[in-house]
Every structure is written in C-alpha cells, then in structure tokens.
Scaffold this active site. Structure first.
Site, short mmCIF file in Angstrom:
data_model
loop_
_atom_site.label_atom_id
_atom_site.label_comp_id
_atom_site.label_asym_id
_atom_site.label_seq_id
_atom_site.Cartn_x
_atom_site.Cartn_y
_atom_site.Cartn_z
N GLU A 43 0.83 -1.21 0.00
CA GLU A 43 0.00 0.00 0.00
C GLU A 43 0.86 1.26 0.00
OE1 GLU A 43 -2.99 0.28 -0.72
OE2 GLU A 43 -3.74 -1.75 -0.46
N TYR A 124 -5.93 6.66 4.21
CA TYR A 124 -6.17 5.61 3.23
C TYR A 124 -5.40 4.32 3.59
CZ TYR A 124 -5.54 2.55 -0.61
OH TYR A 124 -5.47 1.40 -1.33
N ASP A 142 -9.49 4.91 -2.51
CA ASP A 142 -8.35 5.36 -3.31
C ASP A 142 -8.90 5.97 -4.60
OD1 ASP A 142 -9.08 3.28 -4.94
OD2 ASP A 142 -7.11 2.35 -5.01
#
Ligand code: SF4
Length: 342
Positions: A43, A124, A142
C-alpha cells in the site's frame, strides 16, 4: 435500481470471487488473510504509483527483507537505494521509521487508529491495512474507488469537494464482513472495467445499479481545472575521472533527501530564485533533462567539468560500469544517461 449497500456489496463480492486480480501481496480466495507487512508495504508503494511499476520493487523488497523486523534492521541508505526509481522518496524514509516502530511494538497494530499513528501512514493506508490484513470494517477510498463511487451515485460535485460525499457513499455500501475483499473488489473494478476512459459498462456487475451508466460516466468524477506547474531551473555536475563519476549523498530532508545523486546547484532550495554558485572550474553544457515532480517541473542543465580539479563536496568516486547499482533517483538517472551518451 439504485445503489444501496447490500445489493452493491453482494453483486461486487460475487464478481470478485471469480475476477479478482492475482497480485503478489494478496491472499487468494479461501486463504488466510495476507501478512500485514506485505499489505502495508504494497500500500505504501502503490501510493501515486501503478501496480505494474510496484511489482518488481515489491519482489525485491520482500526477497531482501522478508519480515518487518528485517526491514527495521536494514541501514536506511540501503533501503533508499533499493527504492530508487519508485519516486516520492519521503515514503522510503517513513517506511524505515515505521518498520522500526513496528519492530519495537512487536507487531503491527490491528486498528485503523493504531496504524495511522505509524510514520507515513495516512487515512487511506490505515483503512486499507485494517480491512485487508485484519478483517476490520474500514472505509477504503483510493482513486479507483473514488471514480467508481462518483459514477455509481452520479456525484456531479467537482473534486476535491466531492470527496466528502464519495466517502459517505462508500461507507454506506461497505459491508460489515469481507470489507477488505470489498475494498479490493472496488479497486479491481475501477482498474479493469470502470476505467478513466471508455468504461466497460456492458461487463460491469454493478451496471443495473449505476446512476451514471447512461449519463456519460467518463466525465465523472468532475476534476478541478488543472493549474500549470511552475517550472524551475537547475544545474547538475558530471565530474568524471578514470572510469568513475563523483556522486554525493543528499541531505536527509528536502527533495530526494537521503538519496545518492550528482552534485548540483541545490535547485531544490531556490524558491527565492537564488542558486548556489557552481563548483569552480571550466564547465561544458552537455544538455538538459526535464523531470516532472508533483508540484513543479524541473529543467536541469547537465554540466561536465573539463579540468582535473578536485570536487569540493563530500562524496565518492563511483565506477561507471556499476552506476546502475548506485540507486540514483530517476531525475539523476536521466542526467547520467545524457552525460554518458555525449
Ligand atoms: S456501469 Fe459503467 S460507469 Fe457504472 S460502475 Fe459500472 S463500469 Fe462504472
């Protein structure tokens, strides 16, 4: 039909069970949740970066540092060099800090709040790791998800103001169970079908619930007018001797901080237009490279030193035949390629 929580998640998860992308940081359907270290690492790498660009870096990192403890024990300059070319280098510095924090704690925190407290982990990434690695119900938004939700609910408000409504709608449709799969399914839908250009609505599992399908979905989400990026000028110095080039280590903070590079005129510090005078000597202009950063475009003149003068900055002679291993960021790789082609 309009998009409400249950039909969206049920239809999308059913589609995901047969259409999920196979990615090295994911667990296959029916397998145990993936290792939080791999989810977190992927990520962080995927922020502002494509899956295709991330894959080789993810393989390199997990091969070299298979656990978060291995990464925590790695010298920062090695991690920075391994990150070279992936861009947004503050991510690599935070990666090392976060790995050390996790190693000290003994394991990754399993809540969004705990994850958000780690260096470099924002809303996020915290939500994505909590949902995907720990099965928590978290709202993961996202750029792909943003696009799908804006179309699904036909949100006409322009970005960035629309983000509040998009998040609220994503919260509405996120299921209590399999929230991680649901988030990844939304990402896959956005990347494979609900694409920026020419969305493939005929193949979409959410087509009969989508408010924008017959209303030109391509225009959503509405983007704010683009501002032209400021153009900055700089110089980098190619100092070559006996089959080696002089490289320096940049200061730990600021643009490309901590990375190895060619010496330069500190273009990164010349907000006021002032520039560090070039290293003394007879210089020849080899050419100019252009590089686009998030907030500015840099035009960098590459200058070669003709004389045998000793470079004044601390650094090292790096053999030209192993320059690929120096871990130069993309800007200086471009400058080096230009110099070597002259
Ligand atoms: S129907 Fe089309 S616009 Fe709507 S979510 Fe599916 S791919 Fe996107």
């Amino acid at each position: 039909m309009t998009a409400t929580g249950k039909p969206v998640s049920a239809s999308l998860l059913q589609w995901y069970d047969t259409h999920a992308r196979s990615l090295p940081w994911r667990a296959a359907w029916g397998e145990a949740a993936p290792d939080p270290y791999r989810v977190w690492l992927s990520e962080v790498m995927l922020q502002q970066t494509t899956v295709a660009a991330v894959k080789p870096y993810f393989a390199k990192f997990t091969d070299r540092w298979p656990t978060v403890a291995d990464l925590a024990a790695a010298p920062e300059e090695e991690v920075m060099a391994a990150w070279a070319g992936l861009g947004y280098y503050s991510r690599a510095r935070n990666l090392v800090k976060a790995a050390k924090a996790v190693a000290e704690m003994g394991d990754f925190p399993d809540t969004e709040a705990g994850l958000r407290a780690l260096p470099g982990v924002g809303d996020y990434t915290a939500a994505a790791v909590a949902a995907i690695a720990f099965g928590q119900r978290a709202v993961v938004v996202d750029a792909n998800v943003e696009r799908v939700v804006a179309r699904l609910f036909r949100i006409e408000e322009p970005l960035p103001a629309a983000r509040k409504a998009i998040r609220a709608r994503m919260d509405e449709i996120t299921p209590d169970t399999r929230a991680g799969d649901f988030a990844q399914a939304m990402m896959d839908l956005g990347s494979g079908l609900c694409t920026v250009r020419s969305p493939k609505c005929l193949l979409c599992p959410l087509a009969d619930m989508c408010d924008a399908r017959t209303a030109d979905p391509e225009r959503l989400p509405v983007k704010p007018a683009k501002k032209a990026k400021p153009v900055r000028q700089g110089q980098a110095y190619w100092i070559e001797r006996n089959g080696a080039v002089w490289l320096i280590r940049r200061p730990g903070t600021g643009m490309l901080g901590g990375m190895r590079s060619l010496p330069d005129d500190e273009w990164s510090a010349q907000e006021d237009g002032s520039a560090k005078p070039p290293i003394m000597g007879d210089w020849k202009l080899l050419g100019r490279v252009r590089h686009v950063f998030t907030h500015a475009v840099l035009e960098l003149d590459v200058m070669a030193l003709d004389s045998q003068q000793q470079p004044v900055e601390d650094g090292q002679w790096w053999p030209l035949d192993t320059l690929e291993e120096a871990g130069l960021p993309t800007l200086f790789t471009k400058a080096a390629r230009l110099a070597l082609s002259c």
